[in-house]
Design an enzyme around this catalytic site. Structure first.
Site, mmCIF file in Angstrom:
data_model
loop_
_atom_site.group_PDB
_atom_site.id
_atom_site.type_symbol
_atom_site.label_atom_id
_atom_site.label_comp_id
_atom_site.label_asym_id
_atom_site.label_seq_id
_atom_site.Cartn_x
_atom_site.Cartn_y
_atom_site.Cartn_z
ATOM 1 N N SER A 255 -27.438 16.408 82.960
ATOM 2 C CA SER A 255 -27.229 17.165 82.382
ATOM 3 C C SER A 255 -24.922 17.521 83.210
ATOM 4 O O SER A 255 -25.050 16.196 84.281
ATOM 5 C CB SER A 255 -27.008 18.773 82.442
ATOM 6 O OG SER A 255 -26.877 18.612 84.079
ATOM 7 N N LYS A 256 -24.585 17.359 82.559
ATOM 8 C CA LYS A 256 -22.997 17.556 83.489
ATOM 9 C C LYS A 256 -22.505 17.456 85.166
ATOM 10 O O LYS A 256 -22.197 17.281 85.816
ATOM 11 C CB LYS A 256 -22.591 18.678 83.329
ATOM 12 C CG LYS A 256 -21.145 18.889 81.819
ATOM 13 C CD LYS A 256 -19.766 19.142 81.199
ATOM 14 C CE LYS A 256 -19.333 18.958 80.079
ATOM 15 N NZ LYS A 256 -19.652 20.413 79.608
ATOM 16 N N ARG A 257 -23.880 18.371 85.766
ATOM 17 C CA ARG A 257 -23.513 18.332 87.783
ATOM 18 C C ARG A 257 -23.627 17.220 87.511
ATOM 19 O O ARG A 257 -23.964 16.218 88.528
ATOM 20 C CB ARG A 257 -24.774 18.921 87.893
ATOM 21 C CG ARG A 257 -25.976 19.076 87.947
ATOM 22 C CD ARG A 257 -26.768 20.615 88.088
ATOM 23 N NE ARG A 257 -28.145 20.232 86.929
ATOM 24 C CZ ARG A 257 -29.004 20.663 88.004
ATOM 25 N NH1 ARG A 257 -29.095 20.315 89.249
ATOM 26 N NH2 ARG A 257 -30.519 20.252 87.242
#
Ligand code: GLU
Length: 485
Positions: A255-257
Protein backbone atom coordinates in the site's frame (compact mmCIF):
# COMPACT_ATOMS: atom_id res chain seq x y z
CA UNK A 1 -5.67 -29.10 -33.10
CA UNK A 2 -4.57 -27.14 -30.08
CA UNK A 3 -6.92 -24.43 -28.97
CA UNK A 4 -5.98 -20.79 -29.30
CA UNK A 5 -4.72 -19.11 -26.15
CA UNK A 6 -6.79 -16.08 -25.24
CA UNK A 7 -6.10 -13.95 -22.17
CA UNK A 8 -7.50 -10.64 -21.13
CA UNK A 9 -6.80 -7.67 -18.91
CA UNK A 10 -10.04 -6.41 -17.40
CA UNK A 11 -9.33 -3.32 -15.31
CA UNK A 12 -11.91 -1.17 -13.63
CA UNK A 13 -11.20 2.43 -14.58
CA UNK A 14 -10.15 3.78 -11.19
CA UNK A 15 -7.98 6.63 -12.48
CA UNK A 16 -4.61 5.10 -11.72
CA UNK A 17 -2.78 1.89 -12.49
CA UNK A 18 -1.93 0.10 -9.27
CA UNK A 19 1.25 -1.88 -9.75
CA UNK A 20 -0.61 -5.02 -8.69
CA UNK A 21 -2.92 -4.50 -11.66
CA UNK A 22 0.05 -3.77 -13.84
CA UNK A 23 1.51 -7.14 -12.88
CA UNK A 24 -1.81 -8.83 -13.72
CA UNK A 25 -1.81 -7.15 -17.12
CA UNK A 26 1.80 -8.12 -17.67
CA UNK A 27 1.36 -11.79 -16.85
CA UNK A 28 -1.81 -12.03 -18.95
CA UNK A 29 -0.02 -10.32 -21.83
CA UNK A 30 3.08 -12.50 -21.53
CA UNK A 31 1.06 -15.67 -21.30
CA UNK A 32 -0.80 -14.82 -24.49
CA UNK A 33 2.35 -13.85 -26.39
CA UNK A 34 4.36 -16.82 -25.11
CA UNK A 35 1.69 -19.06 -26.62
CA UNK A 36 1.07 -17.12 -29.82
CA UNK A 37 -2.34 -16.28 -28.46
CA UNK A 38 -4.50 -13.20 -28.19
CA UNK A 39 -4.55 -10.53 -25.49
CA UNK A 40 -7.80 -8.65 -25.02
CA UNK A 41 -8.42 -5.40 -23.17
CA UNK A 42 -11.85 -5.08 -21.57
CA UNK A 43 -13.02 -2.17 -19.46
CA UNK A 44 -15.05 -3.20 -16.41
CA UNK A 45 -17.07 -0.12 -15.60
CA UNK A 46 -20.35 -1.51 -14.30
CA UNK A 47 -19.84 0.13 -10.93
CA UNK A 48 -21.26 3.39 -12.19
CA UNK A 49 -20.79 5.12 -8.85
CA UNK A 50 -17.05 4.71 -9.02
CA UNK A 51 -16.43 6.07 -12.49
CA UNK A 52 -13.52 8.47 -12.81
CA UNK A 53 -13.07 10.96 -15.62
CA UNK A 54 -10.08 10.17 -17.89
CA UNK A 55 -9.47 6.84 -16.17
CA UNK A 56 -9.60 4.81 -19.37
CA UNK A 57 -6.86 6.94 -20.90
CA UNK A 58 -4.62 6.02 -17.99
CA UNK A 59 -5.12 2.38 -18.95
CA UNK A 60 -4.35 2.96 -22.63
CA UNK A 61 -1.28 5.01 -21.89
CA UNK A 62 0.07 2.44 -19.43
CA UNK A 63 -0.27 -0.34 -21.97
CA UNK A 64 1.35 1.79 -24.62
CA UNK A 65 4.26 2.98 -22.47
CA UNK A 66 5.06 -0.53 -21.34
CA UNK A 67 4.72 -2.13 -24.76
CA UNK A 68 1.80 -4.37 -23.87
CA UNK A 69 -0.03 -4.32 -27.16
CA UNK A 70 -3.54 -5.70 -27.17
CA UNK A 71 -5.25 -7.45 -30.04
CA UNK A 72 -8.81 -6.48 -29.22
CA UNK A 73 -10.15 -3.65 -27.14
CA UNK A 74 -12.39 -0.58 -27.03
CA UNK A 75 -9.94 1.59 -28.95
CA UNK A 76 -9.14 -0.88 -31.72
CA UNK A 77 -12.32 -2.95 -31.82
CA UNK A 78 -12.41 -6.64 -32.65
CA UNK A 79 -14.87 -9.44 -33.35
CA UNK A 80 -16.18 -9.67 -29.78
CA UNK A 81 -17.04 -6.04 -29.03
CA UNK A 82 -18.14 -3.88 -27.47
CA UNK A 83 -15.24 -4.12 -25.02
CA UNK A 84 -16.69 -1.77 -22.43
CA UNK A 85 -19.07 -3.46 -20.05
CA UNK A 86 -21.46 -0.53 -19.70
CA UNK A 87 -22.11 -0.90 -23.43
CA UNK A 88 -23.03 -4.57 -22.98
CA UNK A 89 -25.89 -4.18 -20.53
CA UNK A 90 -28.46 -5.85 -22.76
CA UNK A 91 -26.22 -8.85 -23.31
CA UNK A 92 -25.99 -9.51 -19.56
CA UNK A 93 -29.72 -9.16 -19.05
CA UNK A 94 -30.38 -11.62 -21.84
CA UNK A 95 -28.03 -14.19 -20.30
CA UNK A 96 -29.36 -13.60 -16.79
CA UNK A 97 -32.87 -14.36 -18.01
CA UNK A 98 -31.60 -17.42 -19.79
CA UNK A 99 -29.98 -18.56 -16.56
CA UNK A 100 -33.29 -18.13 -14.73
CA UNK A 101 -34.87 -20.38 -17.35
CA UNK A 102 -32.13 -22.93 -16.86
CA UNK A 103 -32.68 -22.94 -13.09
CA UNK A 104 -29.35 -21.36 -12.16
CA UNK A 105 -30.78 -18.00 -11.04
CA UNK A 106 -33.98 -16.39 -9.80
CA UNK A 107 -35.79 -13.06 -9.59
CA UNK A 108 -35.77 -11.44 -6.18
CA UNK A 109 -38.30 -8.71 -5.39
CA UNK A 110 -37.30 -8.05 -1.80
CA UNK A 111 -37.47 -4.38 -0.94
CA UNK A 112 -34.51 -2.49 0.44
CA UNK A 113 -36.45 -2.07 3.69
CA UNK A 114 -36.96 -5.81 4.04
CA UNK A 115 -33.29 -6.51 3.45
CA UNK A 116 -32.23 -3.83 5.90
CA UNK A 117 -34.55 -5.20 8.54
CA UNK A 118 -33.20 -8.68 7.87
CA UNK A 119 -29.66 -7.52 8.49
CA UNK A 120 -30.63 -5.66 11.65
CA UNK A 121 -32.54 -8.56 13.14
CA UNK A 122 -30.57 -11.58 12.16
CA UNK A 123 -27.07 -12.91 12.03
CA UNK A 124 -26.95 -13.12 8.27
CA UNK A 125 -24.38 -10.36 7.94
CA UNK A 126 -24.74 -8.92 4.49
CA UNK A 127 -26.30 -12.22 3.41
CA UNK A 128 -29.70 -13.04 2.07
CA UNK A 129 -32.29 -15.48 3.46
CA UNK A 130 -33.30 -16.83 0.03
CA UNK A 131 -36.83 -15.51 0.54
CA UNK A 132 -37.58 -15.30 -3.20
CA UNK A 133 -35.72 -18.43 -4.22
CA UNK A 134 -38.81 -20.55 -4.58
CA UNK A 135 -41.50 -18.03 -5.57
CA UNK A 136 -44.16 -19.65 -7.74
CA UNK A 137 -43.73 -18.88 -11.42
CA UNK A 138 -47.09 -17.11 -11.58
CA UNK A 139 -46.15 -14.74 -8.79
CA UNK A 140 -42.88 -13.89 -10.51
CA UNK A 141 -44.69 -13.18 -13.74
CA UNK A 142 -47.32 -11.08 -12.00
CA UNK A 143 -44.62 -9.00 -10.26
CA UNK A 144 -42.71 -8.50 -13.48
CA UNK A 145 -45.87 -7.49 -15.35
CA UNK A 146 -46.66 -5.01 -12.59
CA UNK A 147 -43.22 -3.46 -13.10
CA UNK A 148 -41.97 -4.35 -9.64
CA UNK A 149 -38.27 -3.61 -9.17
CA UNK A 150 -36.13 -6.75 -9.04
CA UNK A 151 -32.65 -8.12 -8.84
CA UNK A 152 -31.53 -11.47 -10.24
CA UNK A 153 -29.68 -13.79 -7.87
CA UNK A 154 -27.55 -16.84 -8.46
CA UNK A 155 -29.17 -20.04 -7.19
CA UNK A 156 -26.36 -21.74 -5.32
CA UNK A 157 -26.61 -25.46 -4.70
CA UNK A 158 -27.44 -26.03 -1.04
CA UNK A 159 -25.39 -29.16 -0.56
CA UNK A 160 -22.07 -30.55 -1.68
CA UNK A 161 -19.11 -28.50 -2.72
CA UNK A 162 -17.66 -26.91 -5.82
CA UNK A 163 -14.05 -26.95 -6.83
CA UNK A 164 -11.64 -26.15 -9.62
CA UNK A 165 -7.96 -26.58 -10.31
CA UNK A 166 -6.09 -23.33 -10.23
CA UNK A 167 -2.92 -23.51 -12.28
CA UNK A 168 -0.94 -21.68 -9.61
CA UNK A 169 -2.64 -22.52 -6.31
CA UNK A 170 -3.77 -26.04 -7.07
CA UNK A 171 -7.16 -27.44 -6.20
CA UNK A 172 -9.63 -25.09 -4.53
CA UNK A 173 -12.86 -26.46 -3.13
CA UNK A 174 -15.61 -24.55 -1.33
CA UNK A 175 -18.69 -25.91 0.46
CA UNK A 176 -21.76 -24.81 -1.48
CA UNK A 177 -23.58 -24.01 1.75
CA UNK A 178 -21.00 -21.29 2.38
CA UNK A 179 -21.87 -19.48 -0.83
CA UNK A 180 -24.48 -16.73 -0.88
CA UNK A 181 -27.17 -16.41 -3.52
CA UNK A 182 -25.25 -13.42 -4.81
CA UNK A 183 -26.76 -10.72 -6.98
CA UNK A 184 -26.04 -11.07 -10.69
CA UNK A 185 -28.19 -8.20 -11.98
CA UNK A 186 -28.77 -5.16 -9.78
CA UNK A 187 -32.00 -3.18 -9.45
CA UNK A 188 -30.66 -0.56 -11.89
CA UNK A 189 -30.28 -3.28 -14.51
CA UNK A 190 -26.50 -3.25 -14.32
CA UNK A 191 -24.76 -6.56 -13.77
CA UNK A 192 -22.35 -7.21 -10.93
CA UNK A 193 -18.74 -8.10 -11.58
CA UNK A 194 -19.57 -11.61 -10.38
CA UNK A 195 -21.81 -12.12 -13.37
CA UNK A 196 -20.67 -10.01 -16.26
CA UNK A 197 -17.02 -11.03 -16.24
CA UNK A 198 -18.10 -14.65 -16.67
CA UNK A 199 -20.38 -13.81 -19.58
CA UNK A 200 -17.70 -11.71 -21.20
CA UNK A 201 -14.90 -14.20 -20.69
CA UNK A 202 -17.05 -16.83 -22.32
CA UNK A 203 -18.29 -14.70 -25.22
CA UNK A 204 -14.83 -13.29 -25.86
CA UNK A 205 -13.34 -16.77 -25.99
CA UNK A 206 -11.01 -16.26 -23.02
CA UNK A 207 -9.19 -19.51 -22.35
CA UNK A 208 -6.95 -18.38 -19.46
CA UNK A 209 -8.15 -16.06 -16.71
CA UNK A 210 -5.15 -14.35 -15.10
CA UNK A 211 -5.93 -12.16 -12.11
CA UNK A 212 -5.18 -11.33 -8.49
CA UNK A 213 -5.64 -13.93 -5.77
CA UNK A 214 -8.47 -11.95 -4.18
CA UNK A 215 -10.71 -13.89 -6.57
CA UNK A 216 -9.28 -17.30 -5.72
CA UNK A 217 -12.03 -18.36 -3.34
CA UNK A 218 -14.94 -16.70 -5.16
CA UNK A 219 -14.10 -18.54 -8.36
CA UNK A 220 -16.18 -21.62 -7.41
CA UNK A 221 -19.22 -19.35 -7.78
CA UNK A 222 -18.07 -18.44 -11.25
CA UNK A 223 -17.42 -22.00 -12.33
CA UNK A 224 -20.97 -22.81 -11.22
CA UNK A 225 -22.17 -20.22 -13.72
CA UNK A 226 -20.13 -21.81 -16.50
CA UNK A 227 -21.56 -25.19 -15.53
CA UNK A 228 -25.14 -23.90 -15.39
CA UNK A 229 -24.81 -22.49 -18.90
CA UNK A 230 -23.13 -25.65 -20.08
CA UNK A 231 -20.01 -23.70 -21.11
CA UNK A 232 -16.43 -24.89 -20.95
CA UNK A 233 -14.61 -23.47 -17.94
CA UNK A 234 -11.46 -21.44 -18.59
CA UNK A 235 -8.11 -22.21 -17.02
CA UNK A 236 -7.65 -20.08 -13.91
CA UNK A 237 -4.36 -18.57 -13.02
CA UNK A 238 -4.51 -16.54 -9.82
CA UNK A 239 -1.45 -14.53 -8.94
CA UNK A 240 0.28 -14.41 -5.57
CA UNK A 241 -0.35 -11.52 -3.22
CA UNK A 242 1.83 -8.49 -3.60
CA UNK A 243 3.27 -7.36 -0.28
CA UNK A 244 5.36 -4.45 0.94
CA UNK A 245 8.05 -4.40 3.61
CA UNK A 246 7.01 -2.55 6.76
CA UNK A 247 9.36 -0.42 8.83
CA UNK A 248 9.45 -3.13 11.51
CA UNK A 249 10.60 -5.77 9.03
CA UNK A 250 7.23 -7.49 8.71
CA UNK A 251 5.31 -7.56 5.46
CA UNK A 252 1.76 -6.47 4.73
CA UNK A 253 -0.37 -5.97 1.65
CA UNK A 254 1.39 -3.47 -0.61
CA UNK A 255 0.00 0.00 0.00
CA UNK A 256 0.92 3.65 -0.17
CA UNK A 257 2.83 3.57 3.08
CA UNK A 258 5.39 1.31 1.44
CA UNK A 259 6.02 3.75 -1.41
CA UNK A 260 4.49 4.71 -4.73
CA UNK A 261 2.00 2.07 -5.77
CA UNK A 262 0.85 3.44 -9.08
CA UNK A 263 2.63 3.10 -12.37
CA UNK A 264 2.04 6.76 -13.16
CA UNK A 265 3.56 7.89 -9.89
CA UNK A 266 6.61 5.70 -10.34
CA UNK A 267 7.15 7.12 -13.81
CA UNK A 268 6.72 10.65 -12.48
CA UNK A 269 9.27 9.86 -9.79
CA UNK A 270 11.83 8.98 -12.41
CA UNK A 271 11.45 5.24 -12.97
CA UNK A 272 11.60 3.91 -16.51
CA UNK A 273 8.71 1.81 -17.80
CA UNK A 274 11.11 -0.91 -18.99
CA UNK A 275 12.69 -1.13 -15.52
CA UNK A 276 9.29 -1.30 -13.86
CA UNK A 277 8.18 -4.03 -16.26
CA UNK A 278 11.39 -6.01 -15.88
CA UNK A 279 11.16 -5.90 -12.10
CA UNK A 280 7.40 -6.56 -12.00
CA UNK A 281 7.93 -9.70 -14.04
CA UNK A 282 9.96 -11.05 -11.12
CA UNK A 283 7.42 -10.24 -8.45
CA UNK A 284 5.77 -13.65 -8.47
CA UNK A 285 7.50 -15.37 -11.36
CA UNK A 286 10.98 -16.41 -12.34
CA UNK A 287 12.38 -17.99 -15.49
CA UNK A 288 13.47 -21.60 -15.66
CA UNK A 289 17.06 -22.62 -16.33
CA UNK A 290 18.64 -19.19 -16.09
CA UNK A 291 19.79 -16.70 -13.50
CA UNK A 292 19.54 -13.85 -15.98
CA UNK A 293 17.60 -10.95 -14.52
CA UNK A 294 17.50 -8.40 -17.31
CA UNK A 295 14.73 -8.95 -19.81
CA UNK A 296 12.98 -6.61 -22.18
CA UNK A 297 9.28 -7.19 -22.57
CA UNK A 298 9.94 -8.93 -25.89
CA UNK A 299 12.45 -11.24 -24.28
CA UNK A 300 9.99 -11.97 -21.49
CA UNK A 301 7.42 -13.15 -24.02
CA UNK A 302 9.87 -15.87 -25.02
CA UNK A 303 10.56 -17.24 -21.56
CA UNK A 304 7.32 -16.72 -19.68
CA UNK A 305 5.29 -19.71 -18.59
CA UNK A 306 2.66 -20.48 -15.97
CA UNK A 307 4.83 -23.00 -14.17
CA UNK A 308 7.29 -20.25 -13.28
CA UNK A 309 4.62 -18.45 -11.25
CA UNK A 310 4.90 -18.91 -7.52
CA UNK A 311 2.00 -19.01 -5.11
CA UNK A 312 3.94 -17.54 -2.21
CA UNK A 313 3.32 -13.86 -1.59
CA UNK A 314 5.78 -11.66 -3.45
CA UNK A 315 7.42 -8.75 -1.69
CA UNK A 316 7.74 -5.63 -3.77
CA UNK A 317 11.25 -4.44 -3.05
CA UNK A 318 11.80 -0.78 -3.92
CA UNK A 319 15.57 -1.19 -3.57
CA UNK A 320 15.54 -3.88 -6.22
CA UNK A 321 13.45 -1.67 -8.48
CA UNK A 322 16.08 1.07 -8.08
CA UNK A 323 18.73 -1.43 -9.08
CA UNK A 324 16.84 -2.31 -12.26
CA UNK A 325 16.26 1.35 -12.97
CA UNK A 326 19.94 2.16 -12.56
CA UNK A 327 20.72 -0.56 -15.09
CA UNK A 328 18.30 0.80 -17.69
CA UNK A 329 19.41 4.39 -17.15
CA UNK A 330 23.05 3.38 -17.71
CA UNK A 331 22.11 1.51 -20.88
CA UNK A 332 20.38 4.46 -22.54
CA UNK A 333 21.97 6.32 -25.41
CA UNK A 334 23.28 9.63 -24.06
CA UNK A 335 20.87 11.82 -26.01
CA UNK A 336 17.90 9.82 -24.78
CA UNK A 337 19.18 10.03 -21.23
CA UNK A 338 19.55 13.79 -21.54
CA UNK A 339 16.05 14.24 -22.92
CA UNK A 340 14.56 12.11 -20.16
CA UNK A 341 16.60 13.73 -17.40
CA UNK A 342 15.99 17.33 -18.49
CA UNK A 343 12.59 17.85 -16.85
CA UNK A 344 13.99 16.69 -13.53
CA UNK A 345 16.63 19.41 -13.18
CA UNK A 346 15.58 22.08 -10.74
CA UNK A 347 15.95 25.70 -11.75
CA UNK A 348 19.41 26.22 -10.33
CA UNK A 349 20.82 23.48 -12.57
CA UNK A 350 18.62 24.05 -15.61
CA UNK A 351 21.41 25.85 -17.49
CA UNK A 352 23.47 22.65 -17.31
CA UNK A 353 20.73 20.28 -18.44
CA UNK A 354 22.12 20.27 -21.99
CA UNK A 355 25.73 19.83 -20.96
CA UNK A 356 26.80 16.50 -22.44
CA UNK A 357 29.85 16.11 -20.26
CA UNK A 358 27.86 16.62 -17.10
CA UNK A 359 25.21 14.22 -18.37
CA UNK A 360 27.87 11.57 -19.01
CA UNK A 361 29.14 11.86 -15.45
CA UNK A 362 25.67 11.70 -13.98
CA UNK A 363 24.21 8.97 -16.17
CA UNK A 364 26.22 6.15 -14.64
CA UNK A 365 25.70 7.35 -11.10
CA UNK A 366 21.98 7.68 -10.58
CA UNK A 367 19.26 5.13 -9.94
CA UNK A 368 16.33 7.42 -10.49
CA UNK A 369 16.04 10.72 -12.40
CA UNK A 370 15.44 13.22 -9.58
CA UNK A 371 18.95 12.32 -8.35
CA UNK A 372 20.37 14.43 -11.19
CA UNK A 373 20.16 17.42 -8.88
CA UNK A 374 22.26 16.08 -6.05
CA UNK A 375 24.82 14.84 -8.56
CA UNK A 376 24.91 18.22 -10.29
CA UNK A 377 25.38 20.10 -7.03
CA UNK A 378 28.97 21.07 -7.80
CA UNK A 379 27.91 23.32 -10.69
CA UNK A 380 25.89 25.53 -8.38
CA UNK A 381 28.82 27.43 -6.91
CA UNK A 382 31.43 26.94 -4.24
CA UNK A 383 29.65 26.23 -0.96
CA UNK A 384 30.82 27.54 2.39
CA UNK A 385 32.67 24.33 3.18
CA UNK A 386 34.79 23.15 6.06
CA UNK A 387 38.50 23.14 5.11
CA UNK A 388 38.88 19.87 7.01
CA UNK A 389 37.68 18.35 3.74
CA UNK A 390 41.21 18.77 2.42
CA UNK A 391 42.46 16.25 4.94
CA UNK A 392 42.49 12.85 3.30
CA UNK A 393 44.06 9.78 4.86
CA UNK A 394 44.48 7.73 1.72
CA UNK A 395 46.29 10.45 -0.16
CA UNK A 396 47.97 11.66 3.04
CA UNK A 397 46.96 15.26 2.45
CA UNK A 398 46.85 18.09 4.98
CA UNK A 399 45.11 21.42 4.68
CA UNK A 400 48.42 23.29 4.37
CA UNK A 401 49.74 20.93 1.76
CA UNK A 402 46.56 21.34 -0.31
CA UNK A 403 46.88 25.10 -0.13
CA UNK A 404 50.42 24.75 -1.38
CA UNK A 405 49.33 22.52 -4.26
CA UNK A 406 46.56 24.92 -5.26
CA UNK A 407 48.91 27.89 -5.11
CA UNK A 408 51.49 26.07 -7.22
CA UNK A 409 48.89 24.90 -9.76
CA UNK A 410 47.05 28.18 -10.29
CA UNK A 411 49.53 29.93 -12.63
CA UNK A 412 49.95 26.71 -14.62
CA UNK A 413 46.21 26.33 -14.97
CA UNK A 414 45.91 29.92 -16.10
CA UNK A 415 48.31 29.10 -18.92
CA UNK A 416 46.24 26.25 -20.26
CA UNK A 417 44.65 27.04 -23.59
CA UNK A 418 43.09 23.64 -24.35
CA UNK A 419 40.79 23.35 -21.33
CA UNK A 420 39.97 19.66 -21.64
CA UNK A 421 39.89 16.78 -19.24
CA UNK A 422 42.88 15.08 -20.88
CA UNK A 423 45.09 18.16 -20.93
CA UNK A 424 44.19 19.04 -17.36
CA UNK A 425 44.82 15.50 -16.21
CA UNK A 426 48.30 15.43 -17.74
CA UNK A 427 49.04 18.81 -16.23
CA UNK A 428 48.06 17.75 -12.70
CA UNK A 429 50.01 14.52 -13.02
CA UNK A 430 53.06 16.55 -14.00
CA UNK A 431 52.52 18.83 -11.00
CA UNK A 432 52.47 15.82 -8.69
CA UNK A 433 55.82 14.70 -10.08
CA UNK A 434 57.29 18.17 -9.75
CA UNK A 435 56.09 18.42 -6.17
CA UNK A 436 57.10 14.84 -5.32
CA UNK A 437 53.64 13.86 -4.11
CA UNK A 438 51.15 11.21 -5.21
CA UNK A 439 48.94 12.17 -8.15
CA UNK A 440 46.01 11.40 -5.86
CA UNK A 441 47.06 14.16 -3.50
CA UNK A 442 47.01 16.80 -6.24
CA UNK A 443 43.70 15.51 -7.58
CA UNK A 444 42.24 15.64 -4.09
CA UNK A 445 43.42 19.17 -3.38
CA UNK A 446 42.10 20.48 -6.68
CA UNK A 447 38.83 18.56 -6.53
CA UNK A 448 37.98 19.89 -3.08
CA UNK A 449 39.25 23.33 -3.98
CA UNK A 450 37.06 23.52 -7.03
CA UNK A 451 33.92 21.91 -5.58
CA UNK A 452 33.96 22.25 -1.79
CA UNK A 453 32.21 18.88 -1.70
CA UNK A 454 33.31 15.59 -0.22
CA UNK A 455 31.51 13.60 -2.89
CA UNK A 456 31.31 14.61 -6.53
CA UNK A 457 30.26 12.67 -9.62
CA UNK A 458 33.69 13.04 -11.20
CA UNK A 459 37.34 13.76 -10.52
CA UNK A 460 39.07 17.15 -10.35
CA UNK A 461 39.75 17.44 -14.05
CA UNK A 462 36.30 16.28 -15.13
CA UNK A 463 34.70 18.87 -12.88
CA UNK A 464 36.99 21.62 -14.13
CA UNK A 465 36.29 20.77 -17.74
CA UNK A 466 32.56 21.15 -17.10
CA UNK A 467 32.90 24.32 -15.03
CA UNK A 468 35.17 25.97 -17.58
CA UNK A 469 38.45 27.78 -17.12
CA UNK A 470 37.31 31.07 -15.59
CA UNK A 471 34.96 29.53 -13.08
CA UNK A 472 37.48 26.85 -12.05
CA UNK A 473 40.25 29.36 -11.49
CA UNK A 474 37.96 31.70 -9.61
CA UNK A 475 36.92 28.87 -7.31
CA UNK A 476 40.49 27.72 -6.67
CA UNK A 477 41.46 31.30 -5.78
CA UNK A 478 38.54 31.55 -3.39
CA UNK A 479 39.49 28.25 -1.77
CA UNK A 480 43.10 29.29 -1.41
CA UNK A 481 42.02 32.48 0.28
CA UNK A 482 39.69 30.55 2.51
CA UNK A 483 42.51 28.33 3.77
CA UNK A 484 45.01 31.09 4.14
CA UNK A 485 42.73 33.38 6.15
N1 GLU B 1 -12.25 -5.55 -12.88
C1 GLU B 1 -11.66 -6.51 -12.02
C2 GLU B 1 -10.55 -5.86 -11.24
O1 GLU B 1 -10.04 -4.86 -11.66
C3 GLU B 1 -11.12 -7.64 -12.86
C4 GLU B 1 -10.91 -8.92 -12.17
C5 GLU B 1 -10.66 -10.02 -13.20
O2 GLU B 1 -9.64 -9.90 -13.89
O3 GLU B 1 -11.49 -10.92 -13.35
O4 GLU B 1 -10.21 -6.33 -10.18
Amino acid sequence: MSKEFVTRFAPSPTGFMHIGNLRTALYAFLLARANNGKFILRIEDTDQERLVEGAVDVIYSTLEMTGMTHDEGPDIGGPNGPYVQSERKDIYMKYAKELVEKGGAYYCFCSKERLEKLHEDGDLGAGYDRHCRNLPKEEVEKNLAAGMPFVIRQKMPLEGSTGYDDSVFGHIEIENAEMQDQILIKADGFPTYNFCHVIDDHLMGVTHVVRGSEYLTSTPKYVLLYDAFGWERPVYCHLPLLMGKDADGNVSKLSKRHGSVSFQELVKNGYLPQAIINYMAFTGWCPKDTNEEFFTIDELTKVFSIDGISKSPAVFDYEKLLWFNNHYIKEMPLDEFMAKAKPYYSEEYAAFADNEKLAKLIQTRISVFPEVNEKAEFVKGLPDYDTELFVNKKNKTTIEQCADIIEYSLPKLKDVSDWSNDTLFELLKGIAEEKGVKAGAVMWAIRIGVSGLAVTPGGATELMEILGKDESIKRLETSLEKIRN
